[in-house]
Design an enzyme around this catalytic site. Structure first.
Site, PDB file in Angstrom:
ATOM      1  N   ASP A   1       0.845  -1.202   0.000  1.00 53.44           N
ATOM      2  CA  ASP A   1       0.000   0.000   0.000  1.00 53.44           C
ATOM      3  C   ASP A   1       0.879   1.250   0.000  1.00 53.44           C
ATOM      4  OD1 ASP A   1      -2.513  -1.614   0.502  1.00 53.44           O
ATOM      5  OD2 ASP A   1      -1.298  -2.160   2.222  1.00 53.44           O
TER       6      ASP A   1
ATOM      7  N   HIS B   1      -4.798  -3.217   6.180  1.00 56.45           N
ATOM      8  CA  HIS B   1      -4.598  -3.552   4.762  1.00 56.45           C
ATOM      9  C   HIS B   1      -5.951  -3.969   4.186  1.00 56.45           C
ATOM     10  CE1 HIS B   1      -3.106  -5.097   1.028  1.00 56.45           C
ATOM     11  NE2 HIS B   1      -3.651  -6.267   1.282  1.00 56.45           N
TER      12      HIS B   1
HETATM   13  P1  NAX Z   1      -2.068 -18.311  -3.720  1.00 56.75           P
HETATM   14  O1  NAX Z   1      -3.430 -18.857  -3.500  1.00 56.75           O
HETATM   15  O2  NAX Z   1      -1.472 -18.330  -5.078  1.00 56.75           O
HETATM   16  O3  NAX Z   1      -1.028 -19.065  -2.766  1.00 56.75           O
HETATM   17  C1  NAX Z   1      -1.288 -19.321  -1.428  1.00 56.75           C
HETATM   18  C2  NAX Z   1      -0.571 -20.604  -1.085  1.00 56.75           C
HETATM   19  O4  NAX Z   1      -0.710 -20.799   0.313  1.00 56.75           O
HETATM   20  C3  NAX Z   1      -1.170 -21.826  -1.780  1.00 56.75           C
HETATM   21  O5  NAX Z   1      -0.138 -22.538  -2.449  1.00 56.75           O
HETATM   22  C4  NAX Z   1      -1.757 -22.627  -0.615  1.00 56.75           C
HETATM   23  O6  NAX Z   1      -1.656 -24.035  -0.831  1.00 56.75           O
HETATM   24  C5  NAX Z   1      -0.883 -22.165   0.537  1.00 56.75           C
HETATM   25  N1  NAX Z   1      -1.483 -22.366   1.852  1.00 56.75           N
HETATM   26  C6  NAX Z   1      -2.794 -22.290   2.215  1.00 56.75           C
HETATM   27  N2  NAX Z   1      -2.937 -22.584   3.510  1.00 56.75           N
HETATM   28  C7  NAX Z   1      -1.697 -22.822   3.986  1.00 56.75           C
HETATM   29  C8  NAX Z   1      -1.202 -23.205   5.261  1.00 56.75           C
HETATM   30  N3  NAX Z   1      -2.014 -23.400   6.292  1.00 56.75           N
HETATM   31  N4  NAX Z   1       0.130 -23.376   5.399  1.00 56.75           N
HETATM   32  C9  NAX Z   1       0.967 -23.205   4.368  1.00 56.75           C
HETATM   33  N5  NAX Z   1       0.551 -22.882   3.123  1.00 56.75           N
HETATM   34  C10 NAX Z   1      -0.766 -22.680   2.950  1.00 56.75           C
HETATM   35  O7  NAX Z   1      -2.085 -16.842  -3.125  1.00 56.75           O
HETATM   36  P2  NAX Z   1      -1.037 -15.652  -3.327  1.00 56.75           P
HETATM   37  O8  NAX Z   1      -1.422 -14.873  -4.536  1.00 56.75           O
HETATM   38  O9  NAX Z   1       0.335 -16.169  -3.225  1.00 56.75           O
HETATM   39  O10 NAX Z   1      -1.417 -14.739  -2.060  1.00 56.75           O
HETATM   40  C11 NAX Z   1      -1.154 -15.174  -0.751  1.00 56.75           C
HETATM   41  C12 NAX Z   1      -1.839 -14.301   0.258  1.00 56.75           C
HETATM   42  O11 NAX Z   1      -1.354 -12.965   0.186  1.00 56.75           O
HETATM   43  C13 NAX Z   1      -3.360 -14.174   0.069  1.00 56.75           C
HETATM   44  O12 NAX Z   1      -3.979 -14.259   1.342  1.00 56.75           O
HETATM   45  C14 NAX Z   1      -3.531 -12.780  -0.466  1.00 56.75           C
HETATM   46  O13 NAX Z   1      -4.808 -12.263  -0.189  1.00 56.75           O
HETATM   47  C15 NAX Z   1      -2.444 -12.065   0.277  1.00 56.75           C
HETATM   48  N6  NAX Z   1      -2.029 -10.754  -0.224  1.00 56.75           N
HETATM   49  C16 NAX Z   1      -1.648  -9.829   0.680  1.00 56.75           C
HETATM   50  C17 NAX Z   1      -1.181  -8.580   0.308  1.00 56.75           C
HETATM   51  C18 NAX Z   1      -0.760  -7.582   1.335  1.00 56.75           C
HETATM   52  O14 NAX Z   1      -0.418  -6.456   0.916  1.00 56.75           O
HETATM   53  N7  NAX Z   1      -0.750  -7.842   2.628  1.00 56.75           N
HETATM   54  C19 NAX Z   1      -1.134  -8.187  -1.117  1.00 56.75           C
HETATM   55  C20 NAX Z   1      -1.137  -9.354  -2.053  1.00 56.75           C
HETATM   56  C21 NAX Z   1      -2.026 -10.493  -1.657  1.00 56.75           C
HETATM   57  O15 NAX Z   1      -3.343 -10.180  -2.030  1.00 56.75           O
END
Ligand code: NAX
Length: 323
Positions: free
Chosen positions: A159, A187
């Site tokens: 952000d 966020h």
């Molecule tokens: P993806 O869905 O591509 O990847 C997430 C990965 O986490 C998957 O491979 C899944 O199998 C794994 N996972 C799920 N539960 C788990 C657990 N208990 N232990 C270990 N691994 C686990 O998502 P991605 O695009 O990589 O985004 C990840 C997260 O970042 C999401 O929650 C997203 O909303 C968040 N974001 C946060 C941002 C921020 O500024 N704070 C911005 C970007 C993003 O939106």
């Protein structure tokens, strides 16, 4: 040669990690002379994909990578971790309410907080990226009683960087010309990107842009940038999120060049409810961050800060059982 730093990354097979891990391995986060051991965590259905990621990292022959492991057990992935990037989380499914999402992720982050408490280095620095990042960080911290809650932070740097880029474009300047950018709060779409303290080449930003642009263009653009990326790309921000995570940890470990925004446990500064994970302006030095105090807050800013604070308080209420 320095001792390797152990970096644990959850969601290792996900989109953000596909950019993040390679940049860490290349030295972008901790420096070109700092070896790393990468400890990746995934859930069982994603272990094959994680294996593929590990094969690719090996194929890069990164000189700084002194070890790499993949696991579906938090206690293994967090073993002796110096830095933990909690990226993996449960995405919002169809028909899921925000409270369902909070609860589903609460279960993940309470387990991971406990595993960090019991297995990570006592000085571990934790960055939560997985959404809802602030409240997930709160839950993880609450489940790690032997660690200081200041060791847990939530990512607001994307952000912050979005705000820098928007203001630089508007004022025909470079992001490096801007000082004292702040994003306050959560966020989420209630965050408050604040340019009332900012300067561009030493001049007050508010003297360079009109008020209408600030309130009705800049603020909503930064607040809703995540949705705009999804709309344009058909997928959520990944490389920019990875880049922000690298900026956040690099500054925390090595020091920041001026003010940056970090989601951290509120100590009550600026009248914000104590304990919630609120984004503040901070300066990082010697591996620690300090909230920048005594900024003058005008009435407009105060109102915006209240709105985002209230959202964080209600998120905390929704997960009270996990704290
Ligand atoms: P993806 O869905 O591509 O990847 C997430 C990965 O986490 C998957 O491979 C899944 O199998 C794994 N996972 C799920 N539960 C788990 C657990 N208990 N232990 C270990 N691994 C686990 O998502 P991605 O695009 O990589 O985004 C990840 C997260 O970042 C999401 O929650 C997203 O909303 C968040 N974001 C946060 C941002 C921020 O500024 N704070 C911005 C970007 C993003 O939106």
């Amino acid at each position: 040669m320095k001792e390797p730093v152990r970096v644990a990354i959850t969601g290792g097979a996900g989109n953000i990690s596909y950019s993040l891990i390679f940049r860490i391995a290349a030295g972008d986060m901790l420096g070109p002379d700092q070896p790393v051991i990468l400890q990746l965590l995934e859930i069982p259905p994603a272990m094959d994909a994680l294996k593929g990621v590990i094969m690719e990292i090996n194929d890069c022959a990164f000189p700084l990578v002194h070890g790499i492991s993949g696991s579906d057990k938090p206690e293994e992935a967090f073993k002796d971790a110096d830095i933990a990037l909690l990226v993996g989380s449960k995405p919002r499914g169809k028909g899921m309410e925000r409270s369902d999402l909070l609860k589903a992720n609460g279960d993940i982050f309470s387990v991971q907080g406990k595993a960090l408490n019991d297995n990570a280095s006592k000085d571990v620095k934790v960055l939560v990226v997985g959404n809802p990042a602030n409240t997930n960080a709160l839950i993880a911290a609450a489940n790690a009683p032997d660690l200081d809650n200041k060791q847990f932070t939530a990512m607001m740097r994307l952000d912050h960087n979005r705000a820098l880029s928007q203001l630089a474009q508007k004022t025909d300047s470079q992001v490096t010309d801007i000082d004292k950018m702040i994003v306050w709060g959560n966020h989420s779409a209630t965050q408050y990107p604040d340019i009332s303290q900012a300067t561009v080449n030493g001049k007050p930003a508010l003297d360079l842009v009109d008020r209408d642009w600030y309130e009705n263009d800049f603020i909503p653009t930064v607040q809703k940038r995540g949705a705009a990326i999804i709309e344009a790309r058909g997928a959520s921000s990944a490389a920019s999120a990875a880049s922000a995570a690298i900026d956040h940890v690099r500054d925390w470990v090595k020091g920041s060049d001026g003010i940056v925004s970090m989601g951290i446990p509120s100590d009550g500064s600026y009248g914000v409810e104590e304990g919630i994970m609120f984004s503040y302006p901070v300066i990082c030095k010697n591996g620690q961050y300090e909230i920048v105090q005594d900024l003058e807050i005008d009435e407009f800013s105060r109102g915006r800060m209240k709105t985002t604070e209230e959202e964080l308080r209600s998120e905390r209420e929704a997960v009270a059982a996990l704290l």
